[in-house]
Write an enzyme that holds these catalytic residues in place. Structure first.
Site, PDB file in Angstrom:
ATOM      1  CE  LYS A   1      -3.887   2.011   2.622  1.00  0.00           C
ATOM      2  NZ  LYS A   1      -4.766   1.831   3.793  1.00  0.00           N
TER       3      LYS A   1
ATOM      4  CB  SER B   1      -8.344   0.933   5.714  1.00  0.00           C
ATOM      5  OG  SER B   1      -9.016   2.171   5.695  1.00  0.00           O
TER       6      SER B   1
ATOM      7  CB  SER C   1      -8.038   3.742   2.848  1.00  0.00           C
ATOM      8  OG  SER C   1      -7.175   3.098   3.772  1.00  0.00           O
TER       9      SER C   1
END
Lengths: 479, 487, 115
Positions: free
Chosen positions: B79, B178, B154
């Site tokens: 990420k 997330s 996210s």
């Protein structure tokens, strides 16, 4: 009696003498090239996290114990949020609601010799900010973050101080203390020890405190005194002309000798303190605190009391000699070498030695005149090899030439004449050369005694033992 | 070798070790898929092909000489919230579009040390603030099950990439769901470990007391392998816990007979769509068949988790994001008039709308006069919620319930209504507030879209969670389903 | 005690009068404190959404929190670890300043600051 009473509280910032920063492994040394000692944590890079320096904690506890404060078994780091270019994260890690040290005190000596206890509300750990450099950079400000993250202990006094003089005495006392504890180098020029002064005035006898102004970043005792005195008269002028003091942050301008409002602090601050989630509560065990206690040195007040009683010194002299650990150690070494004569040693350490050091801006620990050497000189006074007056000459020669007292005395032939027959010979010579004066003296003109002393001293190059000379001269002149 | 992408992370690690195929072949295969699907899914912000291929060649050499770690030669993705040395770390923000990290996050360094090869950085909601991946400076990520829909957020780029088999596993972060929510909406497995289990050093902070790094993979077994390599104490993170990491892989097969499962009563309340509820109930039947005992458990304060979170998280974020000021790194506005202008325009132009909204919310709730009413009160309610979890885990081994109220929704559907968006996190936030581990496991489909089952454990109960999920995945094949066109 | 229906109903709070309606001035004040430049068009957007959010989180006021210790960290009982006082870092300012918008002579530059 003034119609106004001054109320002052100081917030002293002392940089802790750790090797590395409070939350990172960067060096804390002064004077490195810009940003050479700012690592990713100090720069507030994305993703980095703080880890607390054990030594900073130990030093704060040491201070707390030395001021008889309460050491918090659990204290909390909080974030103080504000934007400033020398504050890389946009917040300063400090302690807010639960500081590591609370409710301590130190005693200061007032002009009349009385002691006054100054309360210390709290002392907390925090990180220093970087430095903004404005000079030599047209239209821009340069940011050096080497200082960012240097450990600080902020020592907050109660508003117990009533004059600039008291404020300076208190600040000096704390300065002495942190140096005794070896937790701060006390270097004020480099900013290692500095303070903010909260100053207000109120009508004598009033209960309610007046509106205060905070004078930021005072980094010398002289500036503290001048800034407070200026601020006090400024506030009194305002109040006497019917105005109101505005609560604000001010800056002292040493060139103009005035304080002025700080531009960058004009807007109302809302620091939005909250516990720093990157740090856990700092929990200290009794065992840890007791272990730190065993590392406490003899503190200035204890040492001064011992000097006064043990060496028969006045409280004033004891206070002067214990103002720094180095000076006290020097003094004690002189006394030890001398095997006695503590008052003689005190007079010389506070007199000639202090003056010489001062003149050349040297520290007692500079090694320019080792304690054993000074003791060697004092020994010659004590055993009457030289007089006190000659000793001053010898001291100067030792100071500039790096020789021992005996070397100077022998080389310059300064040994005191204590042989009675030798002194008598000179007296006879002088009497022979000055028959008129002798006659006058014998006719009752007692004042001429001094004349004869002077002549004999002149003839011996000042080396005649004064007491012996006095005695012999009286006998001889009397016929 | 065109079928390499069909293998799980565990199979790839084993195959590489057995030298059935080379790391260069594996890395090429996945890079090829990324290249062909990036235009559609927008799952990546940066692809580091050259570096990955060079590392793959190195991995092959290590494997040839009998060396290497548990993940040597296995491709993964990070990420874009994890700092990667020499590679842009954008956090999905214009603010860091030009930011090249000079250091590796601990998670990145650990996975590298285990031999994993990063193929690139995945897209995400800006600074991890979002539940749909629409808040990225680099544009929305699309859900491989239906490109008109959001992948969740996210960690939406990581979830979409794993679901589309562009990479066998990816890191993610979970502040309020997330990892788990996008895993559920993309039909893959995701785990948020216990707070303090995985180092936060180098993981750009959103809300420090809630953020936790974890993994998104196809299966629980893959998650166990990857998490085992990245978890553990880190002296650079004061909130990381000094406790040994169990071998999650070795613990996978333990039987579930006698497992006490608590059903979160509050989660089966109004708001949960009927289709989703059916899939969850079916999954629970599988657990009963495996010998688990089900009972209803109530966490009475849990419904307050969303308002609690939307005070605590923005408060911490408002402070964490103060460092982005245009002075030392990141975006700086053009020709600032003065310092204030530099700050205000750099931040005003560098941050997107949702980030600004949360910074302002956080600034407000911490400000003088409001602190007690909002922040302090939220911290107290957080304690109540945590106490609820503690009481529950005194009675049951794990808690189960839905992951999301609905399946994936359309891009743009909730962008104008922040509260509607925040309510996507209604089932996920409790675990973050209490710091307990939680995971999402695929448990079926509603109208062709994946649905996730949530499993929550007590502090440091990751091994049990992964074991429970793994046993379920031995009985079901939901986690092996691949979106059409990505097989 | 509470249920999610309540939370969902709060979502529709804007249909009634908001208890927590922020003014334009308040939004400007918050933005100034947070150093965020807002365009005139952004102000009403944030005015509406922040008001809704504050109304939504206002549900916390109903919680019974008497005697509850505020929780600032999710792992109870843990305390701060201490790092030995050792210098571990070297001068890397050149590498760090590659990310900087404006530097000179090792300093980060900003527009003139008047103290």
């Amino acid at each position: 009696m003034s119609a106004w009473e001054t109320v002052i509280g100081l917030e002293i910032h002392a940089q802790l003498a750790t090797r590395s920063k409070i939350f990172s492994g960067s060096a804390t040394a002064y004077g490195a090239p810009p940003n050479a000692q700012a690592n990713l944590v100090d720069l507030g890079y994305p993703g980095v996290l703080p880890v607390l320096n054990a030594e900073a904690v130990r030093m704060a506890v040491k201070l707390g114990l030395a001021i008889n404060a309460r050491i918090a078994r659990s204290s909390v780091f909080a974030r103080k949020n504000y934007f400033y270019p020398d504050l890389p994260k946009g917040y300063q890690i400090s302690q807010y609601e639960l500081p590591i040290v609370a409710e301590g005190a130190v005693d200061i000596v007032l002009d009349d010799g009385a002691l006054k206890r100054i309360g210390i509300t709290r002392a907390h750990l925090e990180e220093d900010a970087g430095k903004s450099l404005h000079e030599g950079l047209p239209g821009v400000t340069g940011i050096d973050l080497n200082r960012a993250g240097t450990p600080l202990v902020e020592i907050v006094s109660e508003p117990h101080l009533r004059s600039a003089k008291e404020a300076v005495a208190y600040m000096k006392k704390v300065h002495t203390l942190v140096r005794y504890l070896e937790i701060c180098d006390g270097n004020m020029q480099e900013g290692s020890f500095r303070c903010d002064a909260n100053v207000s005035v109120r009508r004598a006898g009033a209960q309610k405190l007046g509106t205060r102004a905070e004078i930021k970043n005072l980094n010398s005792f002289r500036f503290v005194e001048r800034a407070i005195n200026y601020e006090v008269s400024r506030q009194i002028d305002i109040l006497e002309s019917g105005g109101q003091v505005v609560q604000e942050t001010r800056l002292y301008d040493p060139d103009k000798g005035e304080t002025r409002p700080m531009r960058s602090k004009e807007e109302a601050n809302d620091y939005r303190y909250f516990p720093d989630p990157d740090l856990l509560p700092l929990v200290l065990s009794d065992a840890f605190i007791e272990e730190v206690r065993t590392t406490l040195p003899e503190l200035p007040d204890q040492k001064a009391a011992r000097f006064a009683s043990g060496y028969g010194l006045s409280p004033y002299d004891a206070g002067v000699l214990t103002a720094s650990r180095e000076l006290a150690a020097y003094y004690e070494e002189v006394v030890r070498e001398l095997e006695g004569e503590p008052k003689l040693a005190a007079n010389w350490v506070m007199g000639e030695l202090a003056a010489a050091l001062n003149r050349e801006n040297l520290e007692v620990g500079s090694g320019r005149l080792p304690a054993a050497r000074l003791a060697g000189l004092l020994e010659r006074i004590a055993d009457q090899t030289i007089s006190g007056k000659i000793a001053k000459e010898v001291f100067e020669a030792m100071w500039s030439g790096g020789r021992s007292a005996d070397e100077v005395i022998d080389a310059q032939g300064l040994r005191q004449i204590t042989d009675s027959s030798a002194i008598e010979r000179v007296i006879d010579e002088v009497m022979g050369k000055n028959p008129a004066q002798l006659a006058d003296y014998r006719a009752g003109k007692d004042k001429l005694f001094g004349f004869f002393v002077g002549q004999v001293m002149k003839a011996t190059g000042g080396k005649a033992n004064p007491a012996q000379l006095n005695e012999l001269l009286k006998k001889k002149l009397g016929g | 070798m065109s079928e390499l992408h069909k293998r799980t992370l565990t199979e790839l690690a084993a195959g590489l070790r057995a030298r059935k195929f080379s790391s260069v072949e594996v890395v090429r295969a996945f890079l090829g898929r990324i290249e062909s699907r990036q235009g559609t899914l927008n799952a990546f912000v940066s692809v580091t092909s050259g570096q990955a291929l060079a590392e793959a060649a190195g991995a092959d050499r290590a494997l040839a000489s009998g060396g290497g770690g548990a993940l040597t030669g296995v491709p993964i993705a990070h990420k874009d919230l994890f700092c990667t040395r020499g590679v842009r770390t954008s956090c999905g923000s214009r603010m860091l579009d030009n930011f090249v990290s000079p250091y590796d996050a601990t998670v990145v360094a650990r996975l590298k040390a285990a031999g994993a090869i990063s193929l690139g950085k995945t897209n995400m909601d800006e600074f991890a603030m979002g539940s749909s991946n629409e808040n990225s400076y680099y544009g929305p990520v699309r859900n491989p099950w239906n490109v008109q829909l959001v992948p969740g957020g996210s960690s939406g780029g990581s979830a979409a990439a794993v679901a589309a088999r562009l990479v066998p596993g990816a890191t993610g972060t979970d502040t309020g769901g997330s990892i788990r929510q996008p895993a559920a909406l993309c039909g893959i497995t995701g785990i948020k470990p216990t707070y303090g289990r995985v180092s936060r050093f180098g993981m750009v902070a959103f809300a420090s007391s809630l953020d936790q790094g974890g993994v998104l993979t196809v299966s629980a077994a893959d998650a166990a392998l990857m998490l085992r390599e990245m978890a553990g104490f880190d002296p650079n993170d004061s909130t990381s816990v000094e406790a040994p990491v169990p071998d999650y892989v070795a613990a996978l097969d333990a039987p579930l007979a006698g497992l006490k499962v608590g059903l979160l009563k509050e989660f089966f309340d109004k708001g949960l769509e009927a289709g989703n509820e059916r899939r969850i109930r079916e999954a629970l039947q599988v657990f009963e068949k495996l010998g688990a005992q089900l009972r209803e458990v109530s966490l009475p304060n849990l419904p307050l988790s969303v308002p609690t979170y939307y005070v605590v998280a923005p408060a911490e974020a408002s402070s964490n994001l103060a460092r982005f000021d245009g002075v030392r790194y990141g975006y700086r506005c053009k020709e600032p008039r003065d310092l204030l202008d530099l700050y205000q325009r750099s931040r005003g132009e560098g941050f997107g709308a949702e980030v600004k909204r949360r910074i302002m919310t956080g600034t407000y709730v911490l400000s003088a006069g409001y602190y007690d009413a909002y922040y302090l009160r939220a911290q107290k309610v957080r304690q109540l919620i945590t106490d609820d979890f503690r009481r529950a885990f005194a009675e049951v081994d794990v808690l189960m319930g839905p992951m999301t109220p609905t399946a994936a929704f359309a891009i743009g559907a909730k962008t104008d209504d922040p509260i509607a968006m925040y309510l996507n996190d209604i089932y996920t936030i409790g675990a973050n507030l209490a710091g307990v581990p939680a995971m999402s496991v695929p448990c079926g489909f509603v109208a062709g879209l994946p649905v996730g089952l949530q499993i929550v454990g007590p502090h440091f109960g990751e091994a049990r969670l992964l074991n429970v999920a793994h046993r379920y995945q031995l009985e079901t094949d939901w986690h092996t389903r691949v979106p059409q066109g990505y097989a | 005690m509470y249920d999610f229906a309540l939370v969902f109903s709060l979502h529709h709070a804007h249909r009634r009068t908001l208890a927590m309606a922020l003014t334009r001035e308040q939004i400007a004040g918050i933005a100034a404190l947070a150093r965020l430049n807002l365009t005139p068009a952004e102000i009403p957007v944030y005015q509406e959404s922040l008001s809704k959010i504050l109304d939504f989180v206002g549900a916390l006021q109903r919680a019974r929190t008497e005697g509850v210790t505020p929780m600032s960290h999710p792992l109870p009982g843990l305390s701060q670890r201490l790092r030995p006082d050792v210098v571990t870092e070297q001068d890397r300012h050149e590498e760090h300043q590659r990310n900087a918008p404006q530097v000179a002579a090792g300093l980060y530059l900003v527009p003139k600051v008047i103290e």
